[in-house]
Write a protein that holds these residues in place. Structure first.
Motif, short mmCIF file in Angstrom:
data_model
loop_
_atom_site.label_atom_id
_atom_site.label_comp_id
_atom_site.label_asym_id
_atom_site.label_seq_id
_atom_site.Cartn_x
_atom_site.Cartn_y
_atom_site.Cartn_z
N UNK A 5 42.60 37.26 -6.18
CA UNK A 5 41.55 37.24 -5.17
C UNK A 5 41.64 35.93 -4.39
N UNK A 6 41.00 35.89 -3.22
CA UNK A 6 41.00 34.66 -2.43
C UNK A 6 40.20 33.58 -3.15
N UNK A 7 40.53 32.34 -2.85
CA UNK A 7 39.89 31.20 -3.52
C UNK A 7 38.38 31.19 -3.29
N UNK A 8 37.95 31.56 -2.08
CA UNK A 8 36.51 31.55 -1.79
C UNK A 8 35.79 32.72 -2.45
N UNK A 9 36.54 33.70 -2.95
CA UNK A 9 35.95 34.85 -3.64
C UNK A 9 36.00 34.71 -5.16
N UNK A 10 36.39 33.54 -5.62
CA UNK A 10 36.46 33.31 -7.06
C UNK A 10 37.85 33.48 -7.63
N UNK A 11 38.86 33.65 -6.78
CA UNK A 11 40.24 33.77 -7.25
C UNK A 11 41.00 32.48 -7.03
N UNK A 12 42.33 32.62 -6.86
CA UNK A 12 43.18 31.44 -6.67
C UNK A 12 44.05 31.51 -5.43
N UNK A 13 44.17 32.66 -4.79
CA UNK A 13 45.07 32.81 -3.65
C UNK A 13 44.45 32.19 -2.39
N UNK A 14 45.33 31.92 -1.42
CA UNK A 14 44.86 31.46 -0.12
C UNK A 14 44.64 29.97 -0.02
N UNK A 15 43.95 29.59 1.04
CA UNK A 15 43.73 28.18 1.35
C UNK A 15 42.62 27.61 0.47
N UNK A 16 42.92 26.50 -0.22
CA UNK A 16 41.92 25.83 -1.04
C UNK A 16 41.69 24.39 -0.60
N UNK A 17 42.21 24.04 0.59
CA UNK A 17 42.01 22.73 1.21
C UNK A 17 42.36 21.59 0.25
N UNK A 18 41.44 20.63 0.05
CA UNK A 18 41.78 19.47 -0.77
C UNK A 18 41.76 19.77 -2.27
N UNK A 19 41.29 20.95 -2.67
CA UNK A 19 41.29 21.29 -4.10
C UNK A 19 42.69 21.57 -4.62
N UNK A 20 43.67 21.60 -3.71
CA UNK A 20 45.06 21.79 -4.15
C UNK A 20 45.52 20.60 -4.99
#
Length: 250
Positions: free
Chosen positions: A227-242
């Motif tokens: 799932x996307x990072x903003x949906x509680x997953x790990x995929x996609x853009x996570x900005x500075x949390x990378x």
């Protein structure tokens, strides 16, 4: 009784071949000492130059940091909001394997050199790369790395790509100078500076680096990581949390 005179050292003639050999050996020894002395002087001068380069890069980083702090405080003082510049660099990590991938995202992953799971690469952000990241968003996670993350990645997991496509560790500055010396990048700190600031020779510096082979993070993947990072997953853009993710994988 006949008396015999023992000849002295000066009375014994040295063979011509032995004399020539002694002279050539002495000349070679003197040349070796001179070359070692010149090499040592050159190494000291080069070490001083590399130290000055690293100090100049450090001063540039500190000045940029101070400038950001000043602009933020100035905006707060005037009652405004400070909006930082858009990041020019992202670090992309592949989080999904090879099963059930459509041909177009598969090709984009090949172009990004993300051939295996947990591989990571630096990508310069522009319109083309942003669209490529949108295509492969379910298969990767990415964000803007800070200087600490870039430095730790290159020092710990940095490998260069030789002309014969071999993977060579960055164990010495000579490896960097041999591959990127013609672009003015002669040490690891120059390489870090070129990547972190997205300099004019970023493409050559990034292609010089082999894709980073990272470890699996310790209990950091979510239960539904696709799932996307903003949906509680790990995929996609996570900005500075990378940065937290990469430091756990490094």
């Amino acid at each position: 009784m006949v008396a015999y005179n023992v000849p002295s050292t000066n009375d014994i003639l040295v063979p011509e071949t032995l004399l020539k050999k002694q002279q050539s050996n002495a000349k070679a020894a003197a040349a070796l000492v001179a070359s070692k002395s010149e090499l040592k002087k050159a190494q000291i001068a080069k070490r001083r130059d590399l130290f000055k380069r690293a100090a100049a890069h450090y001063a540039e980083y500190k000045n940029n940091e101070k400038r950001e702090i000043f602009l933020r405080r100035q905006a707060k003082k005037n009652g405004d909001f400070y909006v930082p510049a858009q990041p020019k660099l992202v670090f992309v990590v592949r989080i999904r394997g090879i099963n059930n991938i459509a041909p177009k995202p598969r090709k984009v992953l090949q172009l990004l050199r993300l051939l295996q799971i947990n591989n990571g690469v630096f990508v310069k952000l522009n319109k083309a790369t942003s669209e490529m990241l949108q295509l492969v968003q379910p298969y990767v996670t990415y964000g803007s790395p800070n200087l600490k993350t870039i430095r730790e990645l290159i020092y710990k997991r940095g490998y260069s790509k030789s002309a014969t496509k071999q993977r060579i560790p960055l164990h010495d500055n000579s490896v960097v100078e041999q591959g990127l010396g013609k672009f003015g990048i002669v040490c690891v700190e120059d390489l870090i500076h070129e990547i972190a600031t997205v300099g004019p020779h970023f493409k050559e510096a990034n292609n010089f680096l082999w894709p980073f082979k990272l470890s699996n993070p310790n209990k950091l993947w979510k239960a539904r990581k696709f799932l996307h990072f903003v949906e509680g997953g790990d995929a996609g853009d996570r900005e500075h949390f990378i940065n937290k993710l990469v430091q756990s994988m490094n």
